[in-house]
Write a protein that holds these residues in place. Sequence first.
Motif, PDB file in Angstrom:
ATOM      1  N   GLU A 107     -79.454 -11.476  87.687  1.00 41.99           N
ATOM      2  CA  GLU A 107     -80.845 -11.149  87.324  1.00 41.99           C
ATOM      3  C   GLU A 107     -81.554 -12.356  86.707  1.00 41.99           C
ATOM      4  O   GLU A 107     -82.751 -12.562  86.940  1.00 41.99           O
ATOM      5  N   ILE A 108     -80.820 -13.142  85.918  1.00 38.62           N
ATOM      6  CA  ILE A 108     -81.413 -14.352  85.324  1.00 38.62           C
ATOM      7  C   ILE A 108     -81.776 -15.351  86.428  1.00 38.62           C
ATOM      8  O   ILE A 108     -82.866 -15.929  86.425  1.00 38.62           O
ATOM      9  N   ILE A 109     -80.859 -15.536  87.397  1.00 35.87           N
ATOM     10  CA  ILE A 109     -81.117 -16.448  88.530  1.00 35.87           C
ATOM     11  C   ILE A 109     -82.367 -16.000  89.297  1.00 35.87           C
ATOM     12  O   ILE A 109     -83.251 -16.805  89.612  1.00 35.87           O
ATOM     13  N   GLN A 110     -82.441 -14.682  89.585  1.00 33.41           N
ATOM     14  CA  GLN A 110     -83.570 -14.146  90.356  1.00 33.41           C
ATOM     15  C   GLN A 110     -84.889 -14.287  89.594  1.00 33.41           C
ATOM     16  O   GLN A 110     -85.916 -14.628  90.170  1.00 33.41           O
ATOM     17  N   ILE A 161     -85.742 -16.527  87.279  1.00 34.70           N
ATOM     18  CA  ILE A 161     -86.182 -17.929  87.224  1.00 34.70           C
ATOM     19  C   ILE A 161     -86.675 -18.395  88.598  1.00 34.70           C
ATOM     20  O   ILE A 161     -87.635 -19.151  88.702  1.00 34.70           O
ATOM     21  N   LYS A 162     -86.040 -17.878  89.629  1.00 30.16           N
ATOM     22  CA  LYS A 162     -86.463 -18.201  91.003  1.00 30.16           C
ATOM     23  C   LYS A 162     -87.880 -17.667  91.265  1.00 30.16           C
ATOM     24  O   LYS A 162     -88.736 -18.371  91.787  1.00 30.16           O
ATOM     25  N   GLN A 163     -88.121 -16.410  90.883  1.00 29.43           N
ATOM     26  CA  GLN A 163     -89.412 -15.784  91.170  1.00 29.43           C
ATOM     27  C   GLN A 163     -90.521 -16.265  90.237  1.00 29.43           C
ATOM     28  O   GLN A 163     -91.657 -16.480  90.661  1.00 29.43           O
ATOM     29  N   THR A 164     -90.206 -16.418  88.954  1.00 25.44           N
ATOM     30  CA  THR A 164     -91.236 -16.755  87.965  1.00 25.44           C
ATOM     31  C   THR A 164     -91.528 -18.250  87.901  1.00 25.44           C
ATOM     32  O   THR A 164     -92.677 -18.663  87.789  1.00 25.44           O
ATOM     33  N   HIS A 165     -90.466 -19.062  87.969  1.00 21.93           N
ATOM     34  CA  HIS A 165     -90.647 -20.508  87.790  1.00 21.93           C
ATOM     35  C   HIS A 165     -90.440 -21.301  89.073  1.00 21.93           C
ATOM     36  O   HIS A 165     -90.527 -22.536  89.047  1.00 21.93           O
ATOM     37  N   LYS A 166     -90.135 -20.611  90.177  1.00 26.38           N
ATOM     38  CA  LYS A 166     -89.895 -21.280  91.472  1.00 26.38           C
ATOM     39  C   LYS A 166     -88.848 -22.397  91.324  1.00 26.38           C
ATOM     40  O   LYS A 166     -89.008 -23.507  91.814  1.00 26.38           O
ATOM     41  N   LEU A 167     -87.778 -22.049  90.596  1.00 23.57           N
ATOM     42  CA  LEU A 167     -86.702 -23.010  90.345  1.00 23.57           C
ATOM     43  C   LEU A 167     -85.371 -22.364  90.725  1.00 23.57           C
ATOM     44  O   LEU A 167     -85.111 -21.214  90.370  1.00 23.57           O
ATOM     45  N   LEU A 168     -84.543 -23.094  91.447  1.00 25.18           N
ATOM     46  CA  LEU A 168     -83.223 -22.585  91.827  1.00 25.18           C
ATOM     47  C   LEU A 168     -82.183 -23.094  90.836  1.00 25.18           C
ATOM     48  O   LEU A 168     -82.084 -24.301  90.601  1.00 25.18           O
ATOM     49  N   ILE A 169     -81.429 -22.179  90.248  1.00 25.03           N
ATOM     50  CA  ILE A 169     -80.335 -22.568  89.354  1.00 25.03           C
ATOM     51  C   ILE A 169     -79.033 -21.925  89.840  1.00 25.03           C
ATOM     52  O   ILE A 169     -79.058 -20.980  90.630  1.00 25.03           O
ATOM     53  N   GLY A 170     -77.905 -22.422  89.341  1.00 26.50           N
ATOM     54  CA  GLY A 170     -76.598 -21.899  89.746  1.00 26.50           C
ATOM     55  C   GLY A 170     -76.011 -20.940  88.727  1.00 26.50           C
ATOM     56  O   GLY A 170     -76.585 -20.697  87.663  1.00 26.50           O
ATOM     57  N   GLU A 171     -74.831 -20.421  89.073  1.00 26.06           N
ATOM     58  CA  GLU A 171     -74.125 -19.453  88.220  1.00 26.06           C
ATOM     59  C   GLU A 171     -73.835 -19.994  86.825  1.00 26.06           C
ATOM     60  O   GLU A 171     -73.975 -19.296  85.828  1.00 26.06           O
ATOM     61  N   ARG A 172     -73.416 -21.249  86.771  1.00 21.99           N
ATOM     62  CA  ARG A 172     -73.011 -21.824  85.483  1.00 21.99           C
ATOM     63  C   ARG A 172     -74.199 -21.956  84.536  1.00 21.99           C
ATOM     64  O   ARG A 172     -74.084 -21.704  83.339  1.00 21.99           O
ATOM     65  N   THR A 173     -75.376 -22.339  85.103  1.00 21.11           N
ATOM     66  CA  THR A 173     -76.582 -22.449  84.268  1.00 21.11           C
ATOM     67  C   THR A 173     -77.001 -21.066  83.772  1.00 21.11           C
ATOM     68  O   THR A 173     -77.385 -20.900  82.610  1.00 21.11           O
ATOM     69  N   ALA A 174     -76.905 -20.061  84.662  1.00 22.21           N
ATOM     70  CA  ALA A 174     -77.254 -18.680  84.268  1.00 22.21           C
ATOM     71  C   ALA A 174     -76.360 -18.204  83.131  1.00 22.21           C
ATOM     72  O   ALA A 174     -76.823 -17.557  82.185  1.00 22.21           O
ATOM     73  N   GLU A 175     -75.087 -18.548  83.198  1.00 27.35           N
ATOM     74  CA  GLU A 175     -74.129 -18.180  82.143  1.00 27.35           C
ATOM     75  C   GLU A 175     -74.518 -18.840  80.811  1.00 27.35           C
ATOM     76  O   GLU A 175     -74.480 -18.211  79.753  1.00 27.35           O
ATOM     77  N   THR A 176     -74.934 -20.113  80.881  1.00 30.04           N
ATOM     78  CA  THR A 176     -75.362 -20.846  79.679  1.00 30.04           C
ATOM     79  C   THR A 176     -76.582 -20.178  79.039  1.00 30.04           C
ATOM     80  O   THR A 176     -76.662 -20.017  77.824  1.00 30.04           O
ATOM     81  N   ILE A 177     -77.536 -19.773  79.894  1.00 33.59           N
ATOM     82  CA  ILE A 177     -78.742 -19.092  79.395  1.00 33.59           C
ATOM     83  C   ILE A 177     -78.349 -17.774  78.729  1.00 33.59           C
ATOM     84  O   ILE A 177     -78.820 -17.442  77.639  1.00 33.59           O
ATOM     85  N   LYS A 178     -77.459 -17.031  79.390  1.00 32.38           N
ATOM     86  CA  LYS A 178     -77.032 -15.722  78.885  1.00 32.38           C
ATOM     87  C   LYS A 178     -76.408 -15.849  77.492  1.00 32.38           C
ATOM     88  O   LYS A 178     -76.692 -15.052  76.600  1.00 32.38           O
ATOM     89  N   VAL A 179     -75.595 -16.864  77.303  1.00 27.27           N
ATOM     90  CA  VAL A 179     -74.896 -17.035  76.029  1.00 27.27           C
ATOM     91  C   VAL A 179     -75.828 -17.564  74.932  1.00 27.27           C
ATOM     92  O   VAL A 179     -75.799 -17.087  73.796  1.00 27.27           O
TER      93      VAL A 179
END
Length: 340
Positions: free
Chosen positions: A195-198, A200-218
């Motif tokens: 959900e974090i990846i999606q 950021i993709k929709q709101t900021h038009k930026l593609l991030i990976g699983e590891r970055t999403a995990e960092t944001i979550k924590v």
Amino acid sequence: MYELEGETGIMFAKDIGIDLGTANVLIHIKGQGIVLNEPSVVAVEKSTKKVLAVGEEAWLMVGRTPGNIVAIRPMKDGVIADFDITEAMLTHFLTKLNAKGFMSKPRILICCPTHITSVEQKAIRQAAEKSGGKKIYLEEEPKVAAIGAGMDIFQPSGNMVIDIGGGTTDVAVLSMGDIVTSESLNIAGNTFDYEIIQYIKQTHKLLIGERTAETIKVNVSTVFPGSRHEQLDIRGRDMVSGLPRTITIKSDEIETALRETVNFIVQAAKNVLEKTPPELSADIIDRGVFLTGGGALMHGLDQLLAEELKVPVFISENPLDCVAMGTGVLLENLSKASDR
């Protein structure tokens, strides 16, 4: 069980408890405690199907491998998605720990989500047998998590646990050593990452990976409005220009991104409480609800559940280790583990 150590290694195998999670594998050896905690990831060469790395080493490769190497998560939603890779992963971990005996095989207690099919149970059992287990015991995750969290579920009183792992969330009310009512969802830690990846993709038009999403979550995320005010600079690939770009993400944005997903967990908890016999409901008001699993560490989740369920909610002491700790307690008393 006695151990004889010599030049041949361990002659008699030990009893082993495995928390075979979608995100992490934890292994508990009787008498030694938790001896392994590694990501459930295996790096494989595509053409030859050769296993190149397992666990922590393979996790570092996620999203960073050349085309001929693929990092696979063999567990999906708490069950086996790739049988051969799961077997290879378990075999690797047990060999690494030198847990198989020279003269005998270990007894293995392995945890599974509630409401999985008999076919899925059989797959877990077979993978454990093929990786070197002698006798395999299966036990339901919320029950083991509750024991690991220090709850005495063998008394005639109600205990409620919400176990949020990587692939599944299990909500259960327990009494007399068994599950009274329960619900299992395929919504958990990995769903939060997605959900974090999606978002950021929709709101900021930026593609991030699983590891970055995990960092944001924590580091940034919260699920209770207004309870956290962190921000973090993250980097990804701009969807318009295709070039690297840095943006700043704030806590309230992630609360918005996760709101719908978290509501499913809240609703599941409400459903379980509604199906609970009144005497046990009274016990839960006194004792509260315990959160276990990695998802228990989601900022604000205890506050949100307490507000929605109108009962006290506590985060267990070591939420990530609860299931593995619970297998240790059950291994000490295998008569209480149902040999299904």
